[in-house]
Design a protein around this motif. Structure first.
Motif, PDB file in Angstrom:
ATOM      1  N   LEU A 223      23.650  50.199 112.786  1.00  0.00           N
ATOM      2  CA  LEU A 223      24.742  50.609 111.909  1.00  0.00           C
ATOM      3  C   LEU A 223      25.664  51.619 112.603  1.00  0.00           C
ATOM      4  CD1 LEU A 223      22.839  50.990 108.494  1.00  0.00           C
ATOM      5  CD2 LEU A 223      24.324  49.118 109.219  1.00  0.00           C
ATOM      6  N   SER A 224      25.185  52.212 113.668  1.00  0.00           N
ATOM      7  CA  SER A 224      26.022  53.148 114.428  1.00  0.00           C
ATOM      8  C   SER A 224      26.867  52.439 115.483  1.00  0.00           C
ATOM      9  CB  SER A 224      25.146  54.210 115.116  1.00  0.00           C
ATOM     10  OG  SER A 224      24.253  53.600 116.046  1.00  0.00           O
ATOM     11  N   ASN A 225      26.701  51.138 115.624  1.00  0.00           N
ATOM     12  CA  ASN A 225      27.415  50.374 116.653  1.00  0.00           C
ATOM     13  C   ASN A 225      28.136  49.165 116.032  1.00  0.00           C
ATOM     14  OD1 ASN A 225      28.237  49.716 119.272  1.00  0.00           O
ATOM     15  ND2 ASN A 225      26.456  48.361 119.570  1.00  0.00           N
ATOM     16  N   GLN A 227      31.028  46.626 114.549  1.00  0.00           N
ATOM     17  CA  GLN A 227      32.360  46.135 114.907  1.00  0.00           C
ATOM     18  C   GLN A 227      32.935  45.371 113.717  1.00  0.00           C
ATOM     19  OE1 GLN A 227      32.166  43.682 118.394  1.00  0.00           O
ATOM     20  NE2 GLN A 227      31.385  45.331 119.723  1.00  0.00           N
ATOM     21  N   PRO A 228      34.281  45.365 113.566  1.00  0.00           N
ATOM     22  CA  PRO A 228      34.883  44.588 112.478  1.00  0.00           C
ATOM     23  C   PRO A 228      34.426  43.124 112.539  1.00  0.00           C
ATOM     24  CG  PRO A 228      36.507  46.015 113.482  1.00  0.00           C
ATOM     25  CD  PRO A 228      35.286  46.087 114.354  1.00  0.00           C
ATOM     26  N   GLY A 229      34.028  42.595 111.363  1.00  0.00           N
ATOM     27  CA  GLY A 229      33.554  41.208 111.290  1.00  0.00           C
ATOM     28  C   GLY A 229      32.043  41.097 111.253  1.00  0.00           C
ATOM     29  N   ASP A 230      31.322  42.208 111.556  1.00  0.00           N
ATOM     30  CA  ASP A 230      29.863  42.152 111.452  1.00  0.00           C
ATOM     31  C   ASP A 230      29.442  41.927 109.987  1.00  0.00           C
ATOM     32  OD1 ASP A 230      29.557  42.528 114.133  1.00  0.00           O
ATOM     33  OD2 ASP A 230      29.105  44.688 113.983  1.00  0.00           O
ATOM     34  N   ILE A 231      28.299  41.263 109.799  1.00  0.00           N
ATOM     35  CA  ILE A 231      27.780  41.015 108.449  1.00  0.00           C
ATOM     36  C   ILE A 231      26.814  42.140 108.091  1.00  0.00           C
ATOM     37  CG2 ILE A 231      26.455  39.464 106.966  1.00  0.00           C
ATOM     38  CD1 ILE A 231      27.360  37.156 108.757  1.00  0.00           C
ATOM     39  N   GLY A 236      15.812  43.991 103.208  1.00  0.00           N
ATOM     40  CA  GLY A 236      15.247  43.714 104.522  1.00  0.00           C
ATOM     41  C   GLY A 236      15.864  42.496 105.170  1.00  0.00           C
ATOM     42  N   ALA A 237      15.801  42.451 106.509  1.00  0.00           N
ATOM     43  CA  ALA A 237      16.268  41.263 107.238  1.00  0.00           C
ATOM     44  C   ALA A 237      15.387  40.077 106.857  1.00  0.00           C
ATOM     45  CB  ALA A 237      16.202  41.516 108.745  1.00  0.00           C
ATOM     46  N   GLY A 238      16.001  39.027 106.348  1.00  0.00           N
ATOM     47  CA  GLY A 238      15.250  37.863 105.887  1.00  0.00           C
ATOM     48  C   GLY A 238      14.884  37.932 104.419  1.00  0.00           C
ATOM     49  N   SER A 239      15.061  39.110 103.815  1.00  0.00           N
ATOM     50  CA  SER A 239      14.794  39.244 102.373  1.00  0.00           C
ATOM     51  C   SER A 239      15.916  40.021 101.684  1.00  0.00           C
ATOM     52  CB  SER A 239      13.455  39.953 102.139  1.00  0.00           C
ATOM     53  OG  SER A 239      13.471  41.253 102.734  1.00  0.00           O
ATOM     54  N   ALA A 240      17.107  39.996 102.292  1.00  0.00           N
ATOM     55  CA  ALA A 240      18.244  40.750 101.751  1.00  0.00           C
ATOM     56  C   ALA A 240      18.657  40.209 100.388  1.00  0.00           C
ATOM     57  CB  ALA A 240      19.411  40.682 102.727  1.00  0.00           C
ATOM     58  N   SER A 273      21.635  48.376 104.582  1.00  0.00           N
ATOM     59  CA  SER A 273      20.339  48.515 105.236  1.00  0.00           C
ATOM     60  C   SER A 273      20.400  48.123 106.707  1.00  0.00           C
ATOM     61  CB  SER A 273      19.293  47.650 104.541  1.00  0.00           C
ATOM     62  OG  SER A 273      19.201  47.985 103.177  1.00  0.00           O
ATOM     63  N   GLY A 274      21.249  47.168 107.039  1.00  0.00           N
ATOM     64  CA  GLY A 274      21.338  46.701 108.404  1.00  0.00           C
ATOM     65  C   GLY A 274      22.553  45.806 108.594  1.00  0.00           C
ATOM     66  N   ALA A 275      22.683  45.234 109.802  1.00  0.00           N
ATOM     67  CA  ALA A 275      23.833  44.378 110.116  1.00  0.00           C
ATOM     68  C   ALA A 275      23.448  43.370 111.171  1.00  0.00           C
ATOM     69  CB  ALA A 275      25.003  45.236 110.575  1.00  0.00           C
ATOM     70  N   VAL A 276      24.174  42.240 111.163  1.00  0.00           N
ATOM     71  CA  VAL A 276      24.020  41.217 112.193  1.00  0.00           C
ATOM     72  C   VAL A 276      25.411  40.872 112.725  1.00  0.00           C
ATOM     73  CG1 VAL A 276      21.871  40.225 111.313  1.00  0.00           C
ATOM     74  CG2 VAL A 276      24.064  39.372 110.470  1.00  0.00           C
ATOM     75  N   ARG A 277      25.460  40.501 114.008  1.00  0.00           N
ATOM     76  CA  ARG A 277      26.728  40.138 114.628  1.00  0.00           C
ATOM     77  C   ARG A 277      26.711  38.646 114.937  1.00  0.00           C
ATOM     78  NH1 ARG A 277      28.069  44.331 118.810  1.00  0.00           N
ATOM     79  NH2 ARG A 277      28.510  45.432 116.841  1.00  0.00           N
ATOM     80  N   VAL A 278      27.720  37.956 114.417  1.00  0.00           N
ATOM     81  CA  VAL A 278      27.828  36.514 114.602  1.00  0.00           C
ATOM     82  C   VAL A 278      28.873  36.190 115.670  1.00  0.00           C
ATOM     83  CG1 VAL A 278      28.319  34.316 113.451  1.00  0.00           C
ATOM     84  CG2 VAL A 278      27.126  36.114 112.221  1.00  0.00           C
TER      85      VAL A 278
END
Length: 279
Positions: A223-225, A227-231, A236-240, A273-278
């Motif tokens: 979350l500290s890194n 970028q625009p467009g991140d999801i 939890g990851a997989g249970s969001a 809680s978190g983020a993923v970059r596509v």
């Protein structure tokens, strides 16, 4: 030969007598006889030939029986005629009632359709007014962002987003003010994951439909890194249970809930809680 053999008789020849008797039957088996006789010469006891003709006689009792029978037959005929008239009247009344009911049902159905059409027109007008209002609001926000590029967070996010991320955010930005309805996929109502999915579809990226799968669709990032467009995801990851799109400048765009709709908010307003970059 007798000595009297050729002496003519002084007795006149007897005529034959006949008697015709008409016998007429009467009640109780008593017979009355009418005799017609013809005779010639002095009254003498002579043999009589009798012919009897019996004729039926109508008694007053039999006539009364005939009268009663005729009266009874007439009563039956009158009763049948009355019954036929009653049946015809009942059939006519039933047919009239059936037609009246059909007409009432037709009018009720027509009224129901008219009311439904009127309500639909009212809803369409309200939806059109709401869309027009949102369009005006979006135009105002866009103008405000352009004129305040030095201090506006929206301007910061626009300047930071480039390429595919800018297209994703442009689509999400255009949906601000739309309604949140669970299971909706646009164009004027969304849930959280359908908005994220539709935004990425603009650049040819086919994301999963639900939040749980979207939270693992790319590379996990801190979350500290961001970028625009991140999801962004919540849970939890997989249970969001919720997802949104990072817009840059510490903000995100997402379909939040039924009371908020599609909004643009600070991460501090609802920390993910978190983020993923596509991209």
């Amino acid at each position: 030969m007798s000595h009297t053999a050729h002496i003519p008789s002084h007795r006149k020849p007897r005529r034959s007598a006949s008697k015709v008797v008409l016998r007429s039957g009467v009640a109780g088996g008593v017979l009355s006889t009418i005799a017609v006789a013809g005779a010639a010469g002095p009254a003498q006891a002579e043999p009589v030939t009798t012919q009897t003709i019996e004729m039926p006689t109508l008694t007053s009792g039999l006539v009364a029986d005939f009268a009663r029978s005729a009266e009874a037959t007439q009563r039956v005929a009158n009763s049948l005629d009355l019954r036929a008239q009653q049946d015809a009247a009942a059939s006519t009344a039933a047919e009239t009632a059936k037609k009246a009911k059909a007409e009432a049902d037709r009018k009720a159905e027509a009224k129901k359709k008219a009311e439904a059409k009127k309500a639909e027109e009212a809803r369409a007008k309200a939806a059109a007014a709401e869309r027009a209002s949102r369009t005006a609001e979006r135009t105002t926000l866009s103008a405000s962002s352009s004129s305040n590029s030095g201090s506006s967070t929206a301007s910061k996010s626009s300047s930071q987003a480039t390429g595919s991320a800018a297209a994703v955010l442009a689509f999400a930005q255009a949906q601000l003010g739309d309604a949140y309805i669970m299971g909706s996929t646009g164009p004027n109502a969304w849930d959280c994951s359908s908005l994220v999915q539709a935004a990425y579809r603009q650049i040819g990226v086919d994301l999963p439909r639900v939040s749980q799968d979207q939270s693992t669709a790319g590379t996990q990032v801190s979350l500290s890194n961001l970028q625009p467009g991140d999801i962004l995801y919540w849970g939890g990851a997989g249970s969001a249970y919720h997802t949104a799109i990072y817009a840059g400048g510490g903000e995100f765009i997402g379909a939040q809930n039924p009371s908020s709709g599609v909004v643009k908010k600070s991460l501090d307003w609802d920390p993910p809680s978190g983020a993923v970059r596509v991209l």
